[in-house]
Design a protein around this motif. Structure first.
Motif, PDB file in Angstrom:
ATOM      1  N   GLY A   1     -19.680 -21.171 -36.085  1.00 22.77           N
ATOM      2  CA  GLY A   1     -20.522 -20.271 -35.293  1.00 22.77           C
ATOM      3  C   GLY A   1     -20.969 -20.904 -33.993  1.00 22.77           C
ATOM      4  N   LEU A   2     -21.363 -22.169 -34.067  1.00 17.15           N
ATOM      5  CA  LEU A   2     -21.767 -22.881 -32.847  1.00 17.15           C
ATOM      6  C   LEU A   2     -20.585 -23.053 -31.894  1.00 17.15           C
ATOM      7  CD1 LEU A   2     -24.092 -25.628 -34.378  1.00 17.15           C
ATOM      8  CD2 LEU A   2     -24.775 -23.614 -33.052  1.00 17.15           C
ATOM      9  N   GLY A   3     -19.407 -23.310 -32.461  1.00 18.65           N
ATOM     10  CA  GLY A   3     -18.211 -23.442 -31.633  1.00 18.65           C
ATOM     11  C   GLY A   3     -17.857 -22.150 -30.927  1.00 18.65           C
ATOM     12  N   MET A   4     -18.000 -21.035 -31.626  1.00 13.64           N
ATOM     13  CA  MET A   4     -17.709 -19.738 -31.009  1.00 13.64           C
ATOM     14  C   MET A   4     -18.675 -19.440 -29.877  1.00 13.64           C
ATOM     15  SD  MET A   4     -16.913 -17.364 -34.283  1.00 13.64           S
ATOM     16  CE  MET A   4     -15.681 -17.823 -35.471  1.00 13.64           C
ATOM     17  N   LEU A   5     -19.957 -19.693 -30.112  1.00 13.54           N
ATOM     18  CA  LEU A   5     -20.942 -19.468 -29.051  1.00 13.54           C
ATOM     19  C   LEU A   5     -20.696 -20.383 -27.860  1.00 13.54           C
ATOM     20  CD1 LEU A   5     -24.180 -19.064 -31.207  1.00 13.54           C
ATOM     21  CD2 LEU A   5     -22.948 -17.273 -29.959  1.00 13.54           C
ATOM     22  N   SER A   6     -20.373 -21.635 -28.134  1.00 19.14           N
ATOM     23  CA  SER A   6     -20.118 -22.597 -27.054  1.00 19.14           C
ATOM     24  C   SER A   6     -18.884 -22.226 -26.252  1.00 19.14           C
ATOM     25  CB  SER A   6     -19.956 -24.008 -27.626  1.00 19.14           C
ATOM     26  OG  SER A   6     -21.116 -24.405 -28.285  1.00 19.14           O
ATOM     27  N   LEU A   7     -17.821 -21.849 -26.945  1.00 18.71           N
ATOM     28  CA  LEU A   7     -16.597 -21.465 -26.247  1.00 18.71           C
ATOM     29  C   LEU A   7     -16.834 -20.241 -25.380  1.00 18.71           C
ATOM     30  CD1 LEU A   7     -13.548 -22.081 -25.909  1.00 18.71           C
ATOM     31  CD2 LEU A   7     -13.166 -20.406 -27.708  1.00 18.71           C
ATOM     32  N   GLY A   8     -17.579 -19.271 -25.903  1.00 13.46           N
ATOM     33  CA  GLY A   8     -17.885 -18.081 -25.110  1.00 13.46           C
ATOM     34  C   GLY A   8     -18.688 -18.414 -23.869  1.00 13.46           C
ATOM     35  N   TYR A   9     -19.669 -19.281 -24.004  1.00 15.43           N
ATOM     36  CA  TYR A   9     -20.495 -19.673 -22.867  1.00 15.43           C
ATOM     37  C   TYR A   9     -19.689 -20.475 -21.846  1.00 15.43           C
ATOM     38  CZ  TYR A   9     -24.134 -21.977 -20.167  1.00 15.43           C
ATOM     39  OH  TYR A   9     -24.906 -22.446 -19.142  1.00 15.43           O
ATOM     40  N   LEU A  10     -18.922 -21.443 -22.320  1.00 14.19           N
ATOM     41  CA  LEU A  10     -18.169 -22.309 -21.411  1.00 14.19           C
ATOM     42  C   LEU A  10     -16.988 -21.605 -20.755  1.00 14.19           C
ATOM     43  CD1 LEU A  10     -18.183 -25.591 -23.523  1.00 14.19           C
ATOM     44  CD2 LEU A  10     -19.553 -25.080 -21.489  1.00 14.19           C
ATOM     45  N   SER A  11     -16.495 -20.538 -21.376  1.00  9.85           N
ATOM     46  CA  SER A  11     -15.345 -19.835 -20.792  1.00  9.85           C
ATOM     47  C   SER A  11     -15.707 -19.111 -19.499  1.00  9.85           C
ATOM     48  CB  SER A  11     -14.746 -18.857 -21.802  1.00  9.85           C
ATOM     49  OG  SER A  11     -15.641 -17.792 -22.048  1.00  9.85           O
ATOM     50  N   ALA A  12     -16.999 -18.921 -19.258  1.00  9.24           N
ATOM     51  CA  ALA A  12     -17.416 -18.324 -17.984  1.00  9.24           C
ATOM     52  C   ALA A  12     -17.343 -19.337 -16.854  1.00  9.24           C
ATOM     53  CB  ALA A  12     -18.833 -17.779 -18.103  1.00  9.24           C
ATOM     54  N   ARG A  13     -17.263 -20.616 -17.203  1.00  9.60           N
ATOM     55  CA  ARG A  13     -17.248 -21.674 -16.186  1.00  9.60           C
ATOM     56  C   ARG A  13     -15.884 -22.324 -16.008  1.00  9.60           C
ATOM     57  NH1 ARG A  13     -22.891 -24.746 -16.449  1.00  9.60           N
ATOM     58  NH2 ARG A  13     -24.181 -22.908 -16.657  1.00  9.60           N
ATOM     59  N   TRP A  14     -15.120 -22.441 -17.088  1.00  7.23           N
ATOM     60  CA  TRP A  14     -13.839 -23.144 -17.041  1.00  7.23           C
ATOM     61  C   TRP A  14     -12.721 -22.256 -17.566  1.00  7.23           C
ATOM     62  CZ3 TRP A  14     -17.527 -26.760 -19.584  1.00  7.23           C
ATOM     63  CH2 TRP A  14     -18.125 -27.604 -18.649  1.00  7.23           C
ATOM     64  N   SER A  15     -11.518 -22.704 -17.365  1.00  7.92           N
ATOM     65  CA  SER A  15     -10.329 -21.963 -17.796  1.00  7.92           C
ATOM     66  C   SER A  15     -10.299 -21.843 -19.321  1.00  7.92           C
ATOM     67  CB  SER A  15      -9.069 -22.680 -17.310  1.00  7.92           C
ATOM     68  OG  SER A  15      -7.931 -22.153 -17.942  1.00  7.92           O
ATOM     69  N   ILE A  16     -10.212 -20.616 -19.789  1.00  6.54           N
ATOM     70  CA  ILE A  16     -10.167 -20.375 -21.238  1.00  6.54           C
ATOM     71  C   ILE A  16      -8.897 -20.969 -21.841  1.00  6.54           C
ATOM     72  CG2 ILE A  16      -9.118 -18.082 -21.016  1.00  6.54           C
ATOM     73  CD1 ILE A  16     -11.720 -18.872 -23.643  1.00  6.54           C
ATOM     74  N   TYR A  17      -7.813 -20.997 -21.082  1.00  2.86           N
ATOM     75  CA  TYR A  17      -6.547 -21.516 -21.596  1.00  2.86           C
ATOM     76  C   TYR A  17      -6.651 -23.008 -21.910  1.00  2.86           C
ATOM     77  CZ  TYR A  17      -4.856 -17.101 -19.752  1.00  2.86           C
ATOM     78  OH  TYR A  17      -4.683 -15.766 -19.506  1.00  2.86           O
ATOM     79  N   ARG A  18      -7.225 -23.766 -21.003  1.00  2.00           N
ATOM     80  CA  ARG A  18      -7.367 -25.209 -21.234  1.00  2.00           C
ATOM     81  C   ARG A  18      -8.367 -25.501 -22.334  1.00  2.00           C
ATOM     82  NH1 ARG A  18      -6.515 -28.389 -15.640  1.00  2.00           N
ATOM     83  NH2 ARG A  18      -4.842 -27.072 -14.905  1.00  2.00           N
ATOM     84  N   MET A  19      -9.444 -24.732 -22.369  1.00  2.00           N
ATOM     85  CA  MET A  19     -10.440 -24.957 -23.418  1.00  2.00           C
ATOM     86  C   MET A  19      -9.872 -24.621 -24.788  1.00  2.00           C
ATOM     87  SD  MET A  19     -14.150 -24.046 -21.845  1.00  2.00           S
ATOM     88  CE  MET A  19     -14.112 -22.508 -22.612  1.00  2.00           C
ATOM     89  N   MET A  20      -9.105 -23.552 -24.874  1.00  2.00           N
ATOM     90  CA  MET A  20      -8.494 -23.190 -26.149  1.00  2.00           C
ATOM     91  C   MET A  20      -7.530 -24.281 -26.615  1.00  2.00           C
ATOM     92  SD  MET A  20      -9.581 -20.293 -27.296  1.00  2.00           S
ATOM     93  CE  MET A  20      -8.304 -19.980 -28.466  1.00  2.00           C
TER      94      MET A  20
END
Length: 125
Positions: free
Chosen positions: A57-76
């Protein structure tokens, strides 16, 4: 022969969905078993399963928040790689309860947290 055009991203996405959900299935079923095999009592094994979901759950929230700042492809990509590494390390964890619980949270954070990002990638495709 490699697929070209719009089929390639679609196949990659659905392969990621399949493998991600397969990982989820095995993690949810095997997480209580790993602490028991390491010698911990059953109540602590159940706690490990709860911590796995908390980390996810924390990972999902963090990924959602950080995807507004960085590339979702690299983060994934990073989340998938780190999730796999933490799962491997978790499989070799010892009786150290705090270490086992910490690794369980991190494995959930990265391996379950990345599943929510696949929905974002699907919408972008």
């Amino acid at each position: 022969m490699q697929p070209r055009g719009p089929a390639a991203p679609g196949l990659a996405l659905w392969t990621s969905f399949f493998l991600g959900n397969l990982t989820l299935y095995f993690l949810l079923n095997w997480t209580p078993t790993v602490p028991v095999e390491a010698g911990l009592p059953g109540d602590k094994a159940i706690r490990a399963g709860m911590l796995l979901n908390l980390g996810g759950g924390l990972g999902m929230l963090s990924l959602g928040y950080l995807s507004a700042r960085w590339s979702i492809y690299r983060m994934m990509s990073g989340f998938f790689v780190l999730g796999g590494l933490f799962i491997m390390v978790l499989g070799h964890a010892s009786k150290a309860t705090d270490l086992l619980f910490g690794l369980t949270i991190l494995a959930g954070f990265f391996s379950l947290g990345d599943l929510i990002g696949l929905y974002s990638l699907a919408a972008r495709l």
